[in-house]
Motif scaffolding. Structure first.
Motif, PDB file in Angstrom:
ATOM      1  N   PHE A 207      -4.718   9.275   2.979  1.00  0.00           N
ATOM      2  CA  PHE A 207      -4.051   8.498   4.027  1.00  0.00           C
ATOM      3  C   PHE A 207      -3.750   9.383   5.229  1.00  0.00           C
ATOM      4  O   PHE A 207      -4.040   9.022   6.379  1.00  0.00           O
TER       5      PHE A 207
ATOM      6  N   PHE B 148     -10.926   5.251   4.567  1.00  0.00           N
ATOM      7  CA  PHE B 148      -9.703   4.965   3.816  1.00  0.00           C
ATOM      8  C   PHE B 148      -9.379   3.484   3.856  1.00  0.00           C
ATOM      9  O   PHE B 148      -9.126   2.855   2.825  1.00  0.00           O
ATOM     10  N   MET B 149      -9.378   2.905   5.044  1.00  0.00           N
ATOM     11  CA  MET B 149      -8.951   1.516   5.206  1.00  0.00           C
ATOM     12  C   MET B 149     -10.136   0.569   5.035  1.00  0.00           C
ATOM     13  O   MET B 149     -10.647  -0.013   5.997  1.00  0.00           O
TER      14      MET B 149
ATOM     15  N   MET C 226      -8.765   0.370  -0.791  1.00  0.00           N
ATOM     16  CA  MET C 226      -7.466  -0.291  -0.898  1.00  0.00           C
ATOM     17  C   MET C 226      -7.280  -0.900  -2.295  1.00  0.00           C
ATOM     18  O   MET C 226      -6.217  -0.804  -2.908  1.00  0.00           O
TER      19      MET C 226
ATOM     20  N   LEU D 125       0.830  -1.194   0.000  1.00  0.00           N
ATOM     21  CA  LEU D 125       0.000   0.000   0.000  1.00  0.00           C
ATOM     22  C   LEU D 125       0.871   1.254   0.000  1.00  0.00           C
ATOM     23  O   LEU D 125       0.610   2.200  -0.760  1.00  0.00           O
ATOM     24  N   PHE D 126       1.904   1.280   0.846  1.00  0.00           N
ATOM     25  CA  PHE D 126       2.781   2.442   0.869  1.00  0.00           C
ATOM     26  C   PHE D 126       3.427   2.674  -0.494  1.00  0.00           C
ATOM     27  O   PHE D 126       3.577   3.812  -0.941  1.00  0.00           O
TER      28      PHE D 126
ATOM     29  N   THR E 148      -2.341   9.687  -1.031  1.00  0.00           N
ATOM     30  CA  THR E 148      -1.493  10.011   0.118  1.00  0.00           C
ATOM     31  C   THR E 148      -2.173  11.028   1.017  1.00  0.00           C
ATOM     32  O   THR E 148      -2.152  10.905   2.251  1.00  0.00           O
TER      33      THR E 148
ATOM     34  N   LEU F 128       0.833   4.273  -2.638  1.00  0.00           N
ATOM     35  CA  LEU F 128       0.574   5.654  -2.237  1.00  0.00           C
ATOM     36  C   LEU F 128       1.675   6.598  -2.707  1.00  0.00           C
ATOM     37  O   LEU F 128       1.411   7.768  -3.015  1.00  0.00           O
TER      38      LEU F 128
END
Length: 402
Positions: free
Chosen positions: A373, A386-387, A392, A359-360, A370, A363
């Motif tokens: 996030f 978001f989550m 995702m 995920l990072f 971002t 992003l």
């Protein structure tokens, strides 16, 4: 006879007292400290917390103290990936602040007094008064040593983690977790940091928060089990973490530490039932979690609003006070629980699992994602927005529009 006696005059107590006084209630505000005075803190008011200050008419007053805005161009560095972004969808894109508590708490106390609150500093609470199973007031000692009693329709504990009010009423705890991290911080001059920076590594972390007078608060964090080891040589252990973060270490070479180290072994994580016959809890007295996500001040502001509304509903007779306070508890828990569980996981200071690492990576190529996030992990939007699998999935597929 007071309508409300509030014990504790910092980020939850002063606002709760102020809001009640603005509604016409007779309010007594007590604290064992004098103001201005300092206290251990992350300092952060996230944009949604700044939005609350704005509703109270206090945001411009805080901005006028010279504290720089933050949360507009943050860094979240997990090692392989460093995300850059900000919270643009809250507080009209004006960001948040990281004020010194000597300045913020005095501002809040002054606003309470201006609203009609009676303030007594250097007051030590000794006990609660009871009448037929109901809290009916307080007994304590003034700055001159005089022991006095005051009666009130409601006593509010805003006296933090070690709340004497919570202890006296035997407030039930639930969702309890022991301390997870230990941290130390201090202030540096000459350290170039335009916004909040957070660095998370396996077993340690660091963060930078620009604050008043051109200073930057730099905090270092480890698992709480290392507290005794860390405090034997704080400087050496901090240096070890700093040297693992080149961008931080390089800037520290030209910076100067201006104040002693401040730290703690950690704080317990819990919810407490925040009301009962004649009493209520607000802020850290009713709910607390690890400072890693720096939610304490913003949570205190929202909690103060919720409690003041519930007490107004009950004291005015519009609703049964127990019903109003039960709704306050339910709303608090619904709002706070997702961030509470997220914080407890993050505070384990373990490497991100492979799905989170992926995920990072996604992003890092998606500026809109971002920013979303950052809005989620700072509390400006619910984490679930978001989550969730749908968001995702779109991020992992490289979709820009969310």
């Amino acid at each position: 006879m007071f309508d409300a006696i509030v014990v504790g005059a910092r980020c939850a107590g002063s606002p709760a007292a102020m809001l009640l006084a603005r509604k016409g209630y007779k309010v007594l505000l007590l604290d064992r400290a004098t103001f201005p005075s300092d206290t251990i803190s992350t300092h952060v008011i996230w944009p949604h917390g700044a939005e609350v200050l704005d509703r109270w008419g206090l945001l411009d007053r805080l901005a006028a103290t010279g504290c720089p805005p933050v949360a507009l161009d943050m860094t979240f560095d997990v090692g392989p990936v460093a995300l850059k972004g900000g919270v643009t969808n809250t507080n009209r894109g004006r960001g948040g602040f990281c004020p010194r508590r000597t300045i913020l708490d005095k501002l809040l106390v002054d606003a309470a007094v201006e609203g009609g609150v009676e303030l007594r500093e250097q007051f030590v609470l000794e006990d609660l008064l009871w009448d037929r199973g109901r809290v009916a007031g307080i007994r304590g000692r003034t700055r001159s040593g005089l022991r006095i009693e005051e009666r009130g329709r409601t006593v509010v504990g805003a006296d933090g983690v070690h709340s004497r009010v919570a202890a006296a009423v035997g407030a039930e705890e639930y969702e309890h977790h022991p301390p997870l991290t230990t941290f130390y911080y201090t202030y540096y001059s000459g350290f170039e940091a335009d916004d909040i920076e957070q660095y998370v590594r396996d077993g340690c972390g660091a963060a930078c928060f620009p604050t008043h007078e051109g200073l930057t608060l730099i905090a270092t964090v480890w698992p709480s089990g290392r507290f005794r080891e860390i405090r034997t040589d704080i400087e050496a252990h901090v240096r070890e973490v700093d040297e693992s973060l080149p961008s931080l270490a390089d800037r520290l070479l030209s910076a100067k530490r201006e104040e002693p180290w401040v730290g703690t072994a950690g704080v317990p994580n819990y919810f407490r039932k925040p009301y009962g016959p004649g009493w209520a809890l607000v802020g850290d007295a009713g709910y607390d979690k690890d400072p890693l996500t720096a939610q304490g001040i913003s949570d205190a502001f929202m909690d103060a609003e919720g409690l003041a509304q519930a007490l107004d509903d009950g004291l005015s007779g519009r609703r049964a006070i127990d019903d109003a306070l039960a709704d306050y508890q339910a709303a608090r828990d619904r709002r706070a629980a997702p961030m509470y569980h997220f914080t407890c996981e993050l505070a384990r200071l373990e490497p991100p699992p492979p799905p989170m690492q992926q995920l990072f990576g996604a992003l890092a190529r998606n500026h809109e994602g971002t920013n979303m996030f950052f809005s989620a992990i700072t509390g400006s939007i619910p984490l679930a927005e978001f989550m969730n699998p749908e968001t995702m999935g779109r991020l992992m597929q490289g979709q820009r529009s969310l």
